[in-house]
Design a protein around this motif. Structure first.
Motif, mmCIF file in Angstrom:
data_model
loop_
_atom_site.group_PDB
_atom_site.id
_atom_site.type_symbol
_atom_site.label_atom_id
_atom_site.label_comp_id
_atom_site.label_asym_id
_atom_site.label_seq_id
_atom_site.Cartn_x
_atom_site.Cartn_y
_atom_site.Cartn_z
ATOM 1 N N ALA A 187 0.846 -1.198 0.000
ATOM 2 C CA ALA A 187 0.000 0.000 0.000
ATOM 3 C C ALA A 187 0.878 1.243 0.000
ATOM 4 O O ALA A 187 1.681 1.445 0.920
ATOM 5 C CB ALA A 187 -0.915 -0.012 1.219
ATOM 6 N N LEU A 188 0.743 2.073 -1.019
ATOM 7 C CA LEU A 188 1.601 3.242 -1.160
ATOM 8 C C LEU A 188 1.460 4.184 0.029
ATOM 9 O O LEU A 188 0.344 4.520 0.441
ATOM 10 C CB LEU A 188 1.283 3.977 -2.463
ATOM 11 C CG LEU A 188 1.516 3.196 -3.758
ATOM 12 C CD1 LEU A 188 1.151 4.056 -4.963
ATOM 13 C CD2 LEU A 188 2.955 2.708 -3.856
ATOM 14 N N GLY A 189 2.586 4.606 0.579
ATOM 15 C CA GLY A 189 2.568 5.506 1.719
ATOM 16 C C GLY A 189 2.705 4.799 3.048
ATOM 17 O O GLY A 189 3.053 5.432 4.051
ATOM 18 N N ALA A 190 2.445 3.487 3.087
ATOM 19 C CA ALA A 190 2.659 2.725 4.313
ATOM 20 C C ALA A 190 4.161 2.568 4.515
ATOM 21 O O ALA A 190 4.911 2.366 3.560
ATOM 22 C CB ALA A 190 1.992 1.360 4.220
ATOM 23 N N SER A 191 4.631 2.651 5.750
ATOM 24 C CA SER A 191 6.066 2.594 5.992
ATOM 25 C C SER A 191 6.666 1.260 5.576
ATOM 26 O O SER A 191 7.838 1.188 5.204
ATOM 27 C CB SER A 191 6.382 2.879 7.462
ATOM 28 O OG SER A 191 5.688 2.001 8.319
ATOM 29 N N ALA A 192 5.870 0.185 5.594
ATOM 30 C CA ALA A 192 6.367 -1.104 5.107
ATOM 31 C C ALA A 192 6.689 -1.012 3.624
ATOM 32 O O ALA A 192 7.692 -1.584 3.156
ATOM 33 C CB ALA A 192 5.323 -2.194 5.355
ATOM 34 N N GLU A 193 5.866 -0.294 2.887
ATOM 35 C CA GLU A 193 6.108 -0.123 1.447
ATOM 36 C C GLU A 193 7.281 0.823 1.207
ATOM 37 O O GLU A 193 8.192 0.512 0.429
ATOM 38 C CB GLU A 193 4.846 0.417 0.763
ATOM 39 C CG GLU A 193 5.004 0.688 -0.729
ATOM 40 C CD GLU A 193 5.556 2.059 -1.058
ATOM 41 O OE1 GLU A 193 6.457 2.135 -1.933
ATOM 42 O OE2 GLU A 193 5.119 3.048 -0.439
ATOM 43 N N THR A 194 7.290 1.979 1.858
ATOM 44 C CA THR A 194 8.326 2.966 1.580
ATOM 45 C C THR A 194 9.707 2.453 1.982
ATOM 46 O O THR A 194 10.695 2.654 1.268
ATOM 47 C CB THR A 194 8.036 4.297 2.297
ATOM 48 O OG1 THR A 194 7.915 4.070 3.710
ATOM 49 C CG2 THR A 194 6.747 4.915 1.778
ATOM 50 N N GLY A 195 9.789 1.781 3.133
ATOM 51 C CA GLY A 195 11.072 1.258 3.587
ATOM 52 C C GLY A 195 11.606 0.167 2.684
ATOM 53 O O GLY A 195 12.779 0.184 2.282
ATOM 54 N N ARG A 196 10.765 -0.807 2.346
ATOM 55 C CA ARG A 196 11.200 -1.906 1.493
ATOM 56 C C ARG A 196 11.554 -1.407 0.093
ATOM 57 O O ARG A 196 12.562 -1.826 -0.479
ATOM 58 C CB ARG A 196 10.107 -2.977 1.428
ATOM 59 C CG ARG A 196 9.916 -3.720 2.733
ATOM 60 C CD ARG A 196 8.664 -4.580 2.739
ATOM 61 N NE ARG A 196 8.462 -5.180 4.059
ATOM 62 C CZ ARG A 196 7.358 -5.809 4.429
ATOM 63 N NH1 ARG A 196 6.338 -5.915 3.580
ATOM 64 N NH2 ARG A 196 7.258 -6.321 5.641
ATOM 65 N N THR A 197 10.727 -0.529 -0.446
ATOM 66 C CA THR A 197 11.002 0.007 -1.782
ATOM 67 C C THR A 197 12.329 0.753 -1.804
ATOM 68 O O THR A 197 13.147 0.564 -2.714
ATOM 69 C CB THR A 197 9.862 0.946 -2.233
ATOM 70 O OG1 THR A 197 8.633 0.201 -2.309
ATOM 71 C CG2 THR A 197 10.161 1.539 -3.600
ATOM 72 N N GLN A 198 12.572 1.591 -0.802
ATOM 73 C CA GLN A 198 13.817 2.343 -0.751
ATOM 74 C C GLN A 198 15.022 1.414 -0.675
ATOM 75 O O GLN A 198 16.012 1.590 -1.396
ATOM 76 C CB GLN A 198 13.825 3.290 0.452
ATOM 77 C CG GLN A 198 15.109 4.114 0.563
ATOM 78 C CD GLN A 198 15.132 4.997 1.801
ATOM 79 O OE1 GLN A 198 14.091 5.269 2.403
ATOM 80 N NE2 GLN A 198 16.310 5.448 2.189
ATOM 81 N N GLY A 199 14.951 0.419 0.203
ATOM 82 C CA GLY A 199 16.063 -0.505 0.358
ATOM 83 C C GLY A 199 16.358 -1.284 -0.915
ATOM 84 O O GLY A 199 17.521 -1.435 -1.314
#
Length: 340
Positions: A187-199
Motif C-alpha cells: 500500500a503506497l505511503g505505508a512505511s512497510a512499502e516505503t522502507g522496502r522500496t527504498q532498500g
C-alpha cells in the motif's frame, strides 16, 4: 562480497548501535500515570486498551491480530477493545476518536498510511491518553504525540532481501548484463512499502545491471498480485526477477504464472516478504526463491509496553522485533515451527 554489501553491513552495525543507545523513556513520571484503575495485577483494575487494526485482508495481519488478542487479555491485566478499520483511513481515524471519547487508558493502532495523524494524536495527548504505534510508522511533526513504536525495520528488510538477490543472481551460471525486474509494492505511503522500496531500489541501483521495468502497487493483497502479474504478461515484459513486498501478492502472482505455463522460482526468480506459512510451502516447492521475514507476533511486546507506559517505566522510542531472511533451501528446516 560486493562494495554495496560492505556498505550495508556498515549501515546495519550503525543501526544496531543506534538502537542500543537510543533508550528514550516514553512514559510519563510514574506519579502522574499511576492513576486509579491503571495499576495491575491482582486486585487492581484492568488497563483498558483501544486497538485499531488497519485491516485483516492479508495473512500477516490476521496473525498479528491473533498475537495481540492472545497476549492483551484480562488474565494479563489488560482489557482490549479491538476494532478493525477495514483498510479505510478515515474509518481508522474515527475509531481512534471513539477510543478518546471512551476515555480508555491507552490507544494503540497499526496505521494504514504514515501521514495524516497529527490532529487526532493531538486530541489523544490533550485527553492525557498515551499512544503506542504498531507495525507501520507515523509521520508526525511532533514525535511526542506517541509514546513509542513497535515493529519491523522495513528499510533493513529491503536491504537484506536485495543483497541476497544480488549474491544469488551472481551465483547462477546464466548471468546477464542486465536483469529486468518487476516490483509489486505494498500500500503506497505505508512505511512497510516505503522502507522496502527504498532498500530494494538503493541496493539494486548501486549494482548498475538491474533495471526495474515494472513498479505498481498491489496493496499487499492476493488479488493485487494476480492483477499485476496479468499486466506484466499482457505487456510482454519478459522479466527475470519478481519482487513482491508481501507474500499474498507473491502467491497471487504465482497462480497467474502457472496458469500461463511459466515456472515460478525457475523461469522467474521470486523474492518475497513476510514469511507466512503458505510462502514457506511455496519455497519448499521451489516456487519462491527467498523470503524476508516480517514477524507479526508482536502481541507480547505490546502487552509489556502497555504496562511500562502506564506505570511510567522507561521504554525505548523504537522497539524492533527480531526477524530473519530465509532462502528457499532452508524452508524445510523451519516450516513445521512457523506459527503464522
Amino acid at each position: 562480497m560486493k562494495k554495496i554489501s560492505k556498505w550495508k553491513s556498515m549501515f546495519t552495525c550503525f543501526l544496531l548501535l543506534l538502537c542500543a543507545v537510543a533508550v528514550t523513556a516514553c512514559g510519563k513520571d510514574s506519579s502522574e500515570q499511576k492513576k486509579e484503575g491503571k495499576e495491575t495485577p491482582g486486585s487492581q483494575k484492568l488497563i483498558t486498551v483501544g486497538y485499531a487494526q488497519s485491516g485483516t485482508g492479508a495473512s500477516w495481519s490476521l496473525a498479528n491480530v491473533e498475537s495481540i488478542q492472545e497476549n492483551c487479555t484480562e488474565e494479563n491485566g489488560i482489557k482490549l477493545l479491538y476494532e478493525n478499520a477495514e483498510d479505510d483511513f478515515e474509518n481508522q481515524i474515527k475509531i481512534v476518536r471513539s477510543f478518546i471519547e471512551k476515555k480508555v487508558d491507552l490507544i494503540s493502532f497499526t496505521p494504514i498510511v504514515s501521514e495524516g495523524w497529527d490532529e487526532v494524536l493531538q486530541e489523544a495527548k490533550a485527553a492525557g491518553i498515551p499512544v503506542i504505534v504498531m507495525d507501520r510508522m507515523v509521520d508526525v511533526k511532533d514525535d511526542t504525540l506517541y509514546h513509542c513504536w513497535i515493529g519491523s525495520n522495513f528499510l533493513l528488510e529491503g536491504y537484506k532481501a536485495a543483497d541476497w538477490l544480488i549474491d544469488y543472481m551472481d551465483s547462477l551460471k546464466t548471468k546477464k548484463n542486465t536483469y529486468k525486474v518487476a516490483l509489486f509494492q505494498g500500500a503506497l505511503g505505508a512505511s512497510a512499502e516505503t522502507g522496502r522500496t527504498q532498500g530494494i531500489e538503493e541496493m539494486l541501483g548501486a549494482e548498475g545491471n538491474y533495471k526495474i521495468i515494472y513498479k505498481e502497487t498491489g496493496n499487499f493483497s492476493y488479488d493485487g498480485g494476480v492483477e499485476n502479474m496479468e499486466k506484466v504478461l499482457r505487456q510482454k515484459l519478459d522479466i527475470d526477477i519478481l519482487i513482491c513486498e508481501n507474500d499474498d501478492m507473491a502467491l497471487g502472482a504465482i497462480e497467474v504464472l502457472e496458469k500461463n505455463g511459466i515456472k515460478p522460482g525457475k523461469d522467474i526468480v521470486i523474492v518475497s516478504f513476510d514469511g507466512i506459512h503458505a510462502a514457506f510451502e511455496a519455497m519448499t516447492e521451489g516456487k519462491i526463491n527467498c523470503d524476508m521475514e516480517c514477524n507479526p507476533l508482536t502481541g507480547k511486546l505490546l502487552a509489556s509496553a502497555v504496562k511500562k507506559v502506564i506505570n511510567g517505566d522507561p521504554i525505548s522510542k523504537k522497539n524492533y522485533i527480531q526477524e530473519e531472511l530465509f532462502p528457499a533451501d532452508t524452508a524445510k528446516d523451519y516450516i513445521d515451527n512457523r506459527k503464522y
